[in-house]
Design an enzyme around this catalytic site. Structure first.
Site, PDB file in Angstrom:
ATOM      1  CG  ASN A  67      -1.843   1.137   1.311  1.00  0.00           C
ATOM      2  OD1 ASN A  67      -1.451   2.272   1.030  1.00  0.00           O
ATOM      3  ND2 ASN A  67      -3.076   0.888   1.685  1.00  0.00           N
ATOM      4  CB  THR A  78      -9.388   1.375   7.064  1.00  0.00           C
ATOM      5  OG1 THR A  78      -9.042   2.060   5.870  1.00  0.00           O
ATOM      6  CG2 THR A  78     -10.722   0.689   6.893  1.00  0.00           C
ATOM      7  CG  HIS A  96      -5.326  -1.877   9.402  1.00  0.00           C
ATOM      8  ND1 HIS A  96      -4.888  -1.196  10.495  1.00  0.00           N
ATOM      9  CD2 HIS A  96      -5.917  -0.974   8.590  1.00  0.00           C
ATOM     10  CE1 HIS A  96      -5.227   0.074  10.360  1.00  0.00           C
ATOM     11  NE2 HIS A  96      -5.839   0.237   9.217  1.00  0.00           N
ATOM     12  CG  ASP A 104      -3.213   4.663   0.261  1.00  0.00           C
ATOM     13  OD1 ASP A 104      -3.238   4.653  -0.977  1.00  0.00           O
ATOM     14  OD2 ASP A 104      -4.077   4.097   0.962  1.00  0.00           O
ATOM     15  CG  HIS A 105       1.093   6.215   4.751  1.00  0.00           C
ATOM     16  ND1 HIS A 105       0.008   7.030   4.946  1.00  0.00           N
ATOM     17  CD2 HIS A 105       0.930   5.181   5.605  1.00  0.00           C
ATOM     18  CE1 HIS A 105      -0.769   6.517   5.878  1.00  0.00           C
ATOM     19  NE2 HIS A 105      -0.230   5.392   6.297  1.00  0.00           N
ATOM     20  NE  ARG A 135      -7.880  11.026   5.492  1.00  0.00           N
ATOM     21  CZ  ARG A 135      -8.389  10.431   6.577  1.00  0.00           C
ATOM     22  NH1 ARG A 135      -7.631   9.648   7.313  1.00  0.00           N
ATOM     23  NH2 ARG A 135      -9.629  10.606   6.925  1.00  0.00           N
ATOM     24  CG  HIS A 136      -3.861   8.884   1.414  1.00  0.00           C
ATOM     25  ND1 HIS A 136      -4.712   8.206   0.582  1.00  0.00           N
ATOM     26  CD2 HIS A 136      -4.051   8.380   2.656  1.00  0.00           C
ATOM     27  CE1 HIS A 136      -5.394   7.327   1.296  1.00  0.00           C
ATOM     28  NE2 HIS A 136      -5.035   7.410   2.568  1.00  0.00           N
ATOM     29  CD  GLU A 141      -7.101  -0.332   1.110  1.00  0.00           C
ATOM     30  OE1 GLU A 141      -7.270   0.763   1.689  1.00  0.00           O
ATOM     31  OE2 GLU A 141      -6.275  -1.158   1.482  1.00  0.00           O
ATOM     32  CG  HIS A 143      -8.347   3.989   0.615  1.00  0.00           C
ATOM     33  ND1 HIS A 143      -8.512   3.737   1.954  1.00  0.00           N
ATOM     34  CD2 HIS A 143      -9.562   4.395   0.169  1.00  0.00           C
ATOM     35  CE1 HIS A 143      -9.788   3.968   2.292  1.00  0.00           C
ATOM     36  NE2 HIS A 143     -10.423   4.382   1.231  1.00  0.00           N
ATOM     37  CG  HIS A 188       2.255   3.214   9.127  1.00  0.00           C
ATOM     38  ND1 HIS A 188       3.160   3.008  10.129  1.00  0.00           N
ATOM     39  CD2 HIS A 188       1.989   4.532   9.124  1.00  0.00           C
ATOM     40  CE1 HIS A 188       3.420   4.150  10.720  1.00  0.00           C
ATOM     41  NE2 HIS A 188       2.725   5.095  10.131  1.00  0.00           N
ATOM     42  NE  ARG A 244      -9.516   7.969   4.288  1.00  0.00           N
ATOM     43  CZ  ARG A 244      -9.624   7.001   5.197  1.00  0.00           C
ATOM     44  NH1 ARG A 244      -8.764   6.016   5.242  1.00  0.00           N
ATOM     45  NH2 ARG A 244     -10.597   7.023   6.086  1.00  0.00           N
ATOM     46  CD  GLU A 304      -6.858  -6.338   3.215  1.00  0.00           C
ATOM     47  OE1 GLU A 304      -7.012  -6.116   1.994  1.00  0.00           O
ATOM     48  OE2 GLU A 304      -6.226  -5.576   3.975  1.00  0.00           O
TER      49      GLU A 304
HETATM   50  N1  PXP Z   1      -5.748  -3.157   4.243  1.00  0.00           N
HETATM   51  C1  PXP Z   1      -6.689  -2.188   4.277  1.00  0.00           C
HETATM   52  C2  PXP Z   1      -8.071  -2.525   3.826  1.00  0.00           C
HETATM   53  C3  PXP Z   1      -6.368  -0.879   4.688  1.00  0.00           C
HETATM   54  O1  PXP Z   1      -7.319   0.071   4.712  1.00  0.00           O
HETATM   55  C4  PXP Z   1      -5.037  -0.602   5.058  1.00  0.00           C
HETATM   56  C5  PXP Z   1      -4.654   0.780   5.474  1.00  0.00           C
HETATM   57  O2  PXP Z   1      -4.827   1.668   4.456  1.00  0.00           O
HETATM   58  C6  PXP Z   1      -4.090  -1.640   4.986  1.00  0.00           C
HETATM   59  C7  PXP Z   1      -4.490  -2.913   4.600  1.00  0.00           C
HETATM   60  C8  PXP Z   1      -2.648  -1.412   5.320  1.00  0.00           C
HETATM   61  O3  PXP Z   1      -2.533  -1.134   6.661  1.00  0.00           O
HETATM   62  P1  PXP Z   1      -1.118  -0.606   7.206  1.00  0.00           P
HETATM   63  O4  PXP Z   1      -0.874   0.697   6.527  1.00  0.00           O
HETATM   64  O5  PXP Z   1      -1.349  -0.484   8.666  1.00  0.00           O
HETATM   65  O6  PXP Z   1      -0.103  -1.642   6.842  1.00  0.00           O
END
Ligand code: PXP
Length: 251
Positions: free
Chosen positions: A10, A111, A201, A12-13, A59-60, A80, A53, A224, A55, A161
């Protein structure tokens, strides 16, 4: 032969960092750091897919990021999305390989819980069908709860998931065994219901050891911790390290 455990990264960050300087939809394609570059770096480290994602509050990731990543990076894309007409419209244009339906509220930091498939059944069922009609496989992000797994199967989702957030918080506090057992039971139930079982997550380079004890997992989605690690060793190396840890998995 057992299938390897896949890693969806992911990114996004990367966009979160860029948005710290308030890039707009127009300026985002030229501002740093660039999610497309990050996507290529993650692939170089062995990412099996990318997750983004968009949103409701942008925001990202911006819409333009999603379309550039889809056009420029030849890897499976997991989109997502909240269960809204706006996001459905974007998904149907974007045509990712996978869509993961998530709950979304404006105030949350990330989330925070799984989708309540039972409560939102009719809307979710229709959204799943519309995505599948467009050739997009659909995953539902749910808590490791047997009633939610039954509802996901009834919705004809392709995948679930499992939300590992409670586990991750428990792992940090040392109260982990019960949460791991919940995930194991849920994964067994999802597998028995013929759903592909993914998890995500809060998974990091330490707690992954317990995640690897959960049977039937096909894919982990991690954001993250990998992006955080990338600030020290670079994204390609951070992804490679996570893949190495995951290679110990046997379903
Ligand atoms: N899966 C889903 C559905 C999420 O919303 C997120 C966070 O955006 C993640 C996985 C990844 O989580 P993390 O950033 O804590 O690894």
């Amino acid at each position: 032969m057992a299938m390897p455990l896949l890693l969806g990264v992911n990114i996004d960050h990367i966009a979160t960092l860029r948005q710290a300087r308030y890039a707009t939809m127009e300026t985002a394609p030229h501002a740093e750091p660039c999610p497309v570059v990050a996507g290529h770096d993650a692939l170089a480290g062995g990412a099996d897919s990318l997750t983004i994602h968009v949103r409701g509050d942008r925001r990202h990731m911006q819409d333009a990021d999603a379309f550039r990543i889809r056009a420029e990076i030849p890897t499976p894309l997991n989109f997502e999305m909240g269960v809204t007409e706006e996001m459905l419209g974007i998904a149907l244009k974007l045509k990712p390989d996978f869509a993961c339906l998530v709950p979304e509220t404006r105030q949350e930091i990330t989330t925070e819980g799984g989708l309540d498939v039972k409560a939102g059944f009719d809307k979710i069922r229709i959204t799943v069908a519309r995505l599948q009609d467009a050739g997009i496989q659909v995953s539902l992000f749910i808590d490791p709860d047997l009633a939610q797994i039954d509802a996901a199967a009834e919705c004809c989702a392709d995948m679930i998931e499992l939300h590992t957030g409670c586990f991750a918080n428990a792992a940090a506090g040392g109260q982990v065994a019960a949460e791991v057992q919940r995930l194991i039971t849920a994964s067994q139930a999802g597998h028995a219901a013929k759903l592909q079982v993914n998890a995500g997550h809060g998974i990091n380079y330490t707690n992954i050891q317990q995640i690897l004890t959960i049977p039937h997992l096909a894919e982990l989605n991690i954001g993250h911790s990998i992006i955080a690690r990338s600030t020290r060793i670079g994204l390609t190396a951070a992804v490679r390290e996570m893949k190495e840890l995951m290679s110990a998995y046997s379903a």
